[in-house]
Motif scaffolding. Structure first.
Motif, PDB file in Angstrom:
ATOM      1  N   LYS A  56       0.834  -1.197   0.000  1.00  0.00           N
ATOM      2  CA  LYS A  56       0.000   0.000   0.000  1.00  0.00           C
ATOM      3  C   LYS A  56       0.875   1.255   0.000  1.00  0.00           C
ATOM      4  CE  LYS A  56      -3.416   2.585   2.687  1.00  0.00           C
ATOM      5  NZ  LYS A  56      -4.179   2.662   3.951  1.00  0.00           N
ATOM      6  N   HIS A  69      -7.404   2.044  -0.448  1.00  0.00           N
ATOM      7  CA  HIS A  69      -7.923   1.518   0.808  1.00  0.00           C
ATOM      8  C   HIS A  69      -7.355   0.128   1.041  1.00  0.00           C
ATOM      9  CE1 HIS A  69     -10.874   4.748   1.165  1.00  0.00           C
ATOM     10  NE2 HIS A  69     -11.230   4.541  -0.090  1.00  0.00           N
ATOM     11  N   GLN A  70      -7.268  -0.282   2.296  1.00  0.00           N
ATOM     12  CA  GLN A  70      -6.818  -1.628   2.621  1.00  0.00           C
ATOM     13  C   GLN A  70      -7.870  -2.352   3.449  1.00  0.00           C
ATOM     14  OE1 GLN A  70      -3.329  -0.536   5.001  1.00  0.00           O
ATOM     15  NE2 GLN A  70      -4.265  -1.522   6.778  1.00  0.00           N
ATOM     16  N   ASN A  71      -7.887  -3.664   3.329  1.00  0.00           N
ATOM     17  CA  ASN A  71      -8.813  -4.482   4.108  1.00  0.00           C
ATOM     18  C   ASN A  71      -8.121  -5.800   4.426  1.00  0.00           C
ATOM     19  OD1 ASN A  71     -11.097  -5.602   5.324  1.00  0.00           O
ATOM     20  ND2 ASN A  71     -11.828  -6.427   3.376  1.00  0.00           N
TER      21      ASN A  71
END
Length: 217
Positions: A56, A69-71
């Motif tokens: 990221k 965005h990260q998940n």
């Protein structure tokens, strides 16, 4: 989609993209993996987190015009990055000595986990490095699984050859910047069951439904 040819004779001559892991990456990965329910799950979550967090940061320095965005959680151990309308599944491994890449069935058969691209990282914890080893898109992945009628391994993974992955990270950057989202044909859930995956006849509607359900952006 633009095809970037890979000459197999030059495959090993390419210099991999090495991302240096920072102290903050280790702290965050430790916190995330502490929520896992088993030791094995905790370690894989830890590796995934290191790859995801470093990737990221790497992407954010190269794609300045899109929100990333990260998940990642300790339940399914599948980490994703959302770059604009594209979703990237990050696959982390400790080594690629046997040149086989294990991809969880969950990551390609469950609607909430499928991604436009699958990015492979080799995480060297002691060297404090995450090495980008390649990527492929969902269509390429599924075409290979179906063409060779791949069967699941004992641990619920599909085993793909390392050579199937494009090792050039700039190609992935190009796709994220200039490719139309409709170029990657993601599945949607059938009306009969949420776990059945179908190729939707109207991709524009299928894509819109998929993105809405994923709550991207």
């Amino acid at each position: 989609m633009v095809d970037f040819p890979i000459n197999s004779t030059d495959f090993r001559l390419l210099q991999p993209e090495v991302i240096e892991l920072e102290l903050e990456h280790f702290h965050q990965a430790t916190e995330i993996s502490a929520k896992a329910t088993s030791e094995a799950l905790s370690w894989q979550t830890y590796l995934n987190a290191l790859a995801l967090l470093s990737f990221k940061e790497w992407l954010s320095k190269r794609i300045l015009d899109q929100i990333i965005h990260q998940n990642l959680n300790a339940i399914d151990t599948v980490g994703h990055l959302c770059v604009g309308e594209f979703k990237i599944c990050v696959i982390a491994t400790e080594n690629l000595l046997d040149e086989v890449v294990n991809i969880s069935r969950y990551a390609i058969e469950q609607q909430q986990a499928t991604a436009d691209f699958y990015a492979l990282f080799e995480v060297l914890e002691e060297q404090e490095q995450a090495i980008f080893r390649g990527f492929l898109d969902y269509n390429q992945l599924m075409n290979y699984v179906q063409r060779f009628d791949l069967q699941l391994s004992a641990d619920g993974c599909y085993q793909l050859p390392f050579s199937l992955f494009d090792p050039e990270p700039n190609h992935l950057l190009f796709y994220c910047r200039f490719l139309q989202p409709s170029s990657v044909y993601l599945p949607i859930a059938s009306t009969a069951t949420n776990t059945s995956l179908l190729l939707h006849p109207d991709f524009s509607q299928g894509r819109k439904k998929h993105l809405n359900e994923q709550n991207l952006g």
